[in-house]
Structures are given as structure tokens and as C-alpha cells.
Design a protein around this motif. Structure first.
Motif: not given
Length: 530
Positions: A194-215
Motif C-alpha cells: 500500500x502506498x503510504x502518503x506522508x505529507x510535507x508537514x509530517x517530515x517537518x515535524x520529524x526534523x524539528x525534533x531532531x535536535x533533541x537527540x543530538x543531531x
């Protein structure tokens, strides 16, 4: 905080932004900093930014419009990453496809995604040859030779020749939050992908939280899982969005991985449990200097508590397990180094998320009772591409009307609110009316000193309806027979849990990201049980 870091923080503070814009900012402030490293080749941020412009301009030249899609099917390479990122700059949706899929499945997924072009390598081109007549879109080869694994610019490739002239800038695109960022196709372990459509705002949320883990700008992330997998992409995008370096491995091999980690002073990695298992089993693991590691991540398959404990004991840096779905919604996190007494769980709901347990009728279960796991989080798919009925089947709404995603997994909360994971609902064995969780039986089997790995599936039984059967991989040098191991296990299992059969096998079938393909085991079982 310097000017560069402040600029990135300002961008990340926005309600919505794009990863290509963050990469442009890194190219401006630290142009010569490595973005990608693979097989001795480095692509810095300035060169990456230029190549992304060339990709975006080329897609626009060829008439690919924003919110339309392209497909990529190739082994991991720097040019694969460039094609993906450049497409995003043009506002184009990317459908990364697994080379391990059949040729017929690849054609079906390309058509389902509405792909306007296919980026591929030599290995995939050869695989698609029997169905080439069914592919009516441009095909652009990423590699210069036919082995499909190079991506190392040995000579000019079709991709190089396809690209617009260096320095050509694409037309600016106002990328919308709700547009599909990518379409990731399910592994097919539960039927037709099945093709899972991930919107741009979903990926933006992922990267916004990146600094929490030391990226950050000094991160070096070693990735050895494929780029078509969401498992990989979560760390891939977080690293680039925050200005770090991505160290790519086209094919995982334990000793090569450890040597690369030591050489490049890796700080982050994302691995699946079977990779951790192979790494920790390397006889001279402890001679490698892994002191640079800040954080290690794991997801995609069951992760045993003893293995987590071994990693915490012998591998520097923190360990975080993610339990979740490509679809989003269901999202748990176990910060293992902070909760060493909870290694048997998958943690608690991630920030901003919520996990509930429901019964067969869709009602929430009582405290302490097991149920199907459903989840809400700020990052959820918009739906399955072109499959509205399957999208509805995947959704559950609480009494207030809030949308959750169903996991198909079964679990239970402990008294502290940590989630214990049982099995996929479809893998639960119902024998004589009793629910049997294969993970419980597998945990017992792995306690035997001669068993390296195990998987339990349900097979038809005239007497019980279903009954559990084990597939076991013995440790090297073991002389224990299947009957001996079966008797040992059944002495330790409950009466209704006992195995009807145990088969020795050289290897368990797994997907590219380490999930045991239990459907293949069920289909392959030729024995008969009463």
C-alpha cells in the motif's frame, strides 16, 4: 550560538518549512562541510545544493509539475540521495521503491504512484527487462556501469547527462504542507503493498525534533539500511536538516560497519535488531573505538531485552528504541539508557502522541488488559494512495472524534504506563480458543544456548484450529536436534502454549529492514499436525 546555528534555529521555529531550504542555508554558512560520504567520495553542502538545483530544474524542463511524483528504485548511493532531495526542491513527491520487489510489483507501484520518471541503477534495469514494455515513463540510470551498486561517478552516467547545466536554478516552488512529501510502499509482508502518503508537514515535524537527540552540525550519521525505508529516512533527513554528515553503506557487513564507524567517528546510527545482533556477535567487537557515539536508534522489528542490555553495557552512547508505523500515529519511544529496568517494553508515547488499546468491537479495554494498539501523533499519513477503503480500515476515532491509526499489533500497559508489545494481531495463534502470542514462545526458545534465532507461526490443526510451530536457527557448532530442542521448549511452556513441531533452518526469511517474513514461513511449512 553562532550565526549559522541561529539561522537554522529560526527556520526550525517556523510552523512549516522545507528540508531543501535548510540544506540551502547550510550550503551558505558551511559550503565545504561534508553532506555525504560513501566509498571514499565526499559531497559537500555547496555541491549538494547545486546538484539539487540541477535535478529540480531538469524535472521542470521535462514537464514534471509540483505535487506530481517520480519513482526511485536503486541501491544506496550519493546520486540516489541527490535525486531524492532535488525532486523535493521542485515540490515533487518521491516514491522510493524496494529493489527486492518483483518486477511486476515495481510496475504496479510506479503506476499507482503516477510516477512521471524512474531513477534506477543497472541491477534494477536488468530486473525490469522482462516488463520493460509496460514502463512508459523516462528511465534515468544513476550509475555509470552495470553493477547497480557503484554510484561513485566512475564515469559520466545517464543521470549526469540528464542533469541541467551546472549553475541553472529552478523556478521557485511554494511547497504546501499538505502535499505528499513521499509515498512509501509497505513491505508487502501483509499482502499487496500500500502506498503510504506522508505529507510535507509530517517530515517537518520529524526534523524539528531532531535536535533533541543530538543531531546538529557536528553529527556523523552512519546508515546501512536502504534509502527506500522509512527506518532510514527518519535519521537521514534529521541529519541533513541540522547540517550533519551522512555516511552511507550500500550493503551492511558487520566488520565493515565497525571499521567505518571508528574511522569517521560516527555519532549517530539507525539499525534494525538483526544488525545489532550481528554487530554484538563480532568476536573482536570490543577492540573497535566507538567512543564517538552520542546516540543509537533501533526500530522496525522486535528488539529483545537481553540484546538491549548487551548494547548498553558494551557500546558507548545512548540507545533509543522507536516503536511505530510508517503510517504514523502509533509512536512509542524507549530511552533505554534512562530506563534499564524497562528493556522488555517499547516505552511510552512519544511527545505530543497518545496510545490507546481497543478490543475487537473497537472499545477501549480495561486497565491492565491487552488490546490492539492504536495511536495519535502530530505526524500521521494522510492516507493510502488511491485506496480510500484501506485508509478507513486503518483509522479509529475516539468518542471526541479524534483520529487514530490502527497498528494491527497487540500490547498491554504495565503499571507505569510503559507499553509491552505482544505480536501482530494477524500473527497471534488462536489454539483451542486460547490466544497464544508467538513472541512469548520465541523468548523462551532464545534462552537455549544452542539457539541463535527463532520464529513461531500458527499452522492449521484439525484438533485445535491452529497450533504453534517453531522455526529455529542453531548456533554454529551446535549438535542439538529438532526433537531435543522441541522437548526442551515444551518443558518450559504452558500447556496451551506447547509447540506441535520445531524445524531447524539455516536462516529466517527477512525483509531488507530485518522483519521476519512469517507469511513465508507459514507458506513453506510442509508438515502436518493433528
Amino acid at each position: 550560538m553562532n550565526q549559522h546555528e541561529q539561522a537554522i534555529q529560526d527556520l526550525l521555529a517556523k510552523d512549516f518549512g522545507t528540508i531543501p531550504d535548510l540544506i540551502r542555508a547550510h550550503a551558505s554558512f558551511r559550503p565545504q562541510h561534508p553532506a555525504f560520504i560513501q566509498d571514499g567520495i565526499t559531497l559537500d553542502y555547496e555541491a549538494l545544493d547545486r546538484r539539487m538545483d540541477q535535478v529540480a530544474a531538469s524535472l521542470q524542463r521535462d514537464g514534471v509539475k509540483p505535487a506530481e511524483s517520480i519513482a526511485i528504485c536503486a541501491y544506496t548511493s550519493i546520486d540516489y540521495a541527490v535525486a531524492f532531495l532535488g525532486s523535493l526542491r521542485a515540490g515533487v513527491t518521491v516514491a522510493p521503491l524496494a529493489p527486492s520487489s518483483s518486477a511486476e510489483s515495481l510496475v504496479a507501484m510506479m503506476k499507482d504512484a503516477g510516477a512521471k520518471a524512474l531513477f534506477l541503477d543497472g541491477a534494477v534495469a536488468e530486473q525490469l527487462e522482462p516488463v520493460a514494455g509496460q514502463i512508459d515513463i523516462p528511465r534515468i540510470r544513476l550509475d555509470a556501469d552495470a553493477d547497480g551498486h557503484a554510484g561513485a561517478n566512475k564515469a559520466a552516467s545517464e543521470f549526469d547527462n540528464w542533469l541541467a547545466a551546472p549553475g541553472q536554478r529552478p523556478k521557485a516552488v511554494d511547497i504546501q504542507p499538505g502535499w505528499a512529501f513521499n509515498i512509501i510502499y509497505s513491505s508487502g509482508t501483509t499482502g499487496t503493498p500500500k502506498g503510504i502518503m506522508q505529507p510535507n508537514f509530517m517530515r517537518w515535524g520529524h526534523v524539528q525534533r531532531g535536535a533533541v537527540h543530538g543531531y546538529g552540525i557536528n553529527a556523523v550519521t552512519l546508515l546501512s539500511t536502504p534509502l527506500y525505508s522509512n527506518t532510514t529516512l527518519v535519521s537521514f533527513f534529521a541529519t541533513l536538516a541540522l547540517g550533519g554528515s551522512v555516511l552511507l553503506m550500500a550493503k551492511f557487513e558487520a566488520n565493515a560497519y565497525l571499521a567505518l564507524a571508528e574511522k569517521h567517528k560516527a555519532t549517530h546510527t539507525m539499525l534494525v535488531p538483526v544488525q545489532y545482533q550481528r554487530l554484538m556477535a563480532v568476536p573482536d567487537f570490543d577492540r573497535y573505538d566507538l567512543s564517538s557515539f552520542h546516540m543509537k536508534f533501533c526500530t522496525s522489528a522486535p528488539f529483545s531485552a537481553p540484546l538491549k542490555a548487551d548494547i548498553l553495557r558494551r557500546w558507548p552512547g545512548g540507545l533509543i528504541e522507536y516503536y511505530g508505523m510508517t503510517e504514523g500515529g502509533v509512536s512509542c519511544i524507549l530511552i533505554a539508557h534512562e530506563h534499564p529496568d524497562k528493556l522488555h517494553t517499547v516505552g511510552v508515547a512519544s511527545l505530543g502522541g497518545e496510545i490507546r488499546l481497543i478490543d475487537e468491537e473497537g472499545k477501549e479495554v480495561a486497565a491492565g488488559e491487552p488490546g490492539e494498539i492504536v495511536g495519535y501523533s502530530p505526524a500521521m499519513m494522510t492516507g493510502y494512495h488511491n485506496q480510500p477503503s484501506k485508509t478507513r480500515d486503518a483509522e479509529w476515532y475516539d468518542p471526541s472524534g479524534r483520529r487514530f491509526i490502527r497498528s494491527g499489533d497487540l500490547g498491554r500497559f504495565d503499571s507505569d504506563g510503559f507499553l509491552l508489545l505482544f505480536d501482530r494481531k494477524k500473527d497471534m495463534v488462536i489454539s483451542g480458543g486460547f490466544n497464544i502470542y508467538p513472541s512469548d514462545l520465541e523468548a523462551v526458545l532464545r534462552q537455549h544456548e544452542d539457539i541463535a534465532d527463532a520464529a513461531v507461526v500458527g499452522v492449521p490443526s484439525e484438533r485445535w484450529g491452529e497450533t504453534p510451530v517453531a522455526f529455529v536457527v542453531a548456533r554454529p557448532g551446535s549438535s542439538a536436534g529438532s526433537e531435543t530442542l522441541l522437548a526442551w521448549a515444551n518443558e518450559r511452556l504452558g500447556k496451551m502454549q506447547r509447540l506441535s513441531a520445531l524445524e531447524l533452518t539455516d536462516v529466517l526469511p527477512r525483509s531488507a529492514i530485518g522483519k521476519v517474513l512469517k507469511r513465508e514461513l507459514r507458506d513453506a511449512y510442509k508438515g502436518t499436525v493433528a
